[in-house]
Design an enzyme around this catalytic site. Structure first.
Site, PDB file in Angstrom:
ATOM      1  N   HIS A   1       0.911  -1.253  -0.002  1.00  0.00           N
ATOM      2  CA  HIS A   1       0.082  -0.024   0.069  1.00  0.00           C
ATOM      3  C   HIS A   1       0.795   1.171   0.074  1.00  0.00           C
ATOM      4  O   HIS A   1       1.907   1.088   0.433  1.00  0.00           O
ATOM      5  CB  HIS A   1      -0.894  -0.111   1.092  1.00  0.00           C
TER       6      HIS A   1
ATOM      7  N   GLU B   1      -3.742   2.549  -7.093  1.00  0.00           N
ATOM      8  CA  GLU B   1      -4.043   3.464  -6.393  1.00  0.00           C
ATOM      9  C   GLU B   1      -2.942   4.434  -6.405  1.00  0.00           C
ATOM     10  O   GLU B   1      -1.837   4.569  -5.679  1.00  0.00           O
ATOM     11  CB  GLU B   1      -3.906   2.955  -4.847  1.00  0.00           C
TER      12      GLU B   1
HETATM   13  P1  PGA Z   1      -9.021   6.706   0.468  1.00  0.00           P
HETATM   14  O1  PGA Z   1      -8.271   5.387   0.678  1.00  0.00           O
HETATM   15  O2  PGA Z   1     -10.447   6.127  -0.340  1.00  0.00           O
HETATM   16  O3  PGA Z   1      -9.477   7.048   1.801  1.00  0.00           O
HETATM   17  O4  PGA Z   1      -8.416   7.828  -0.431  1.00  0.00           O
HETATM   18  C1  PGA Z   1      -7.695   4.683  -0.325  1.00  0.00           C
HETATM   19  C2  PGA Z   1      -6.503   3.819   0.221  1.00  0.00           C
HETATM   20  O5  PGA Z   1      -5.627   4.088   0.888  1.00  0.00           O
HETATM   21  O6  PGA Z   1      -6.769   2.658  -0.281  1.00  0.00           O
END
Ligand code: PGA
Length: 259
Positions: free
Chosen positions: A98, A170
């Site tokens: 992540h 992401e």
């Molecule tokens: P968020 O987080 O939807 O609060 O931007 C996404 C993530 O970190 O997976």
């Protein structure tokens, strides 16, 4: 191919064990009528919540994952958590790389790769998170960065194991309170890049690897994202941390998703 919608949330360092149990119990009740052959629902709580989390809802309803894992089975690694320890909790998914692990904790692609291989060796599903930073986007090297994160992160993965690989795209600049959500068009284009790298690495069977979008997903942008062909699901943070809100987000996108 018959696609299943993937909807998941990473609870980050927010909910305690008791809070996680309350959240999961409510989410299970709210979503129990939804056909799980059409929806893969997963939640990734803190390590300390995993054992009680598994006891409070059935695996067939909500799959559970750990937010991080060390790659060694055991050893002199104070503060780390091994695959064997997570296995005992009943969790099935390991979230790896992540953005906060990479950019706050300084993890590298090589470390993510060791975690991916360890996760597969222990029978887990590895959810590898990738994404370019704002600077990399501005330098126009996003595709190269994504390709490198996949090629290093999945180095050594055998074709027989790819059914246990999930990818979350992401973009770092899209995540969290200061994030700007990616447009659906931008996300779709990058999902296309990711899918073509996976195809080069693993052949046609790579089409079975789900690629989820994450980064400021909310009720306003979720529908636009989920109608895109290359987006197989949504990996949600803040907008999913209240069970009724997550339930309505799921119900909002389900009819739009082309299986
Ligand atoms: P968020 O987080 O939807 O609060 O931007 C996404 C993530 O970190 O997976």
């Amino acid at each position: 191919m018959n696609r299943t919608l993937f909807m998941g949330t990473n609870l980050k360092m927010y909910k305690t064990s008791n809070e996680t149990v309350a959240f999961l119990t409510e989410l299970h009740e709210l979503t129990r009528d939804i056909d799980r052959t059409r929806l893969t629902l997963f939640v990734i709580p803190s390590h300390t919540s995993l054992e009680s989390a598994r006891k409070c809802v059935p695996q067939s309803s909500i799959r559970l994952g750990a937010q991080n894992m060390h790659w060694e089975d055991e050893g002199q690694f104070t503060g780390e958590i091994s695959p064997r320890m997570i296995k005992e909790t009943g969790a099935e998914i390991i979230e790896i790389g992540h953005s906060e692990r990479r950019h706050v904790m300084g993890e590298t692609d090589e470390q993510e790769n060791k975690k991916v291989l360890a996760a597969l060796r222990h029978g887990f599903t590895a959810l590898l998170c990738i994404g370019e930073t704002k600077e990399q986007k501005e330098l126009n090297i996003s595709d190269e960065v994504l390709s490198m994160q996949l090629k290093i992160g999945l180095n050594g993965v055998q074709r027989k194991d790819i059914h246990r690989i999930w990818i979350a795209y992401e973009p770092v600049w899209a995540i969290g309170v200061n994030g700007t959500p990616a447009s659906a068009e931008y996300a779709e284009e990058k999902h296309g890049v990711i899918k073509s790298v996976l195809k080069k690495m693993f052949g046609d069977e790579a089409a079975q690897i789900p690629v989820l979008y994450g980064g400021s997903v909310n009720p306003q942008n979720a529908s636009g994202l989920i109608i895109k062909r290359n987006i197989d699901g949504l990996f949600v943070g803040r907008s999913a941390w209240q069970a009724p809100a997550f339930n309505s987000l799921i119900r909002q996108v389900m009819p739009l998703f082309k299986s």
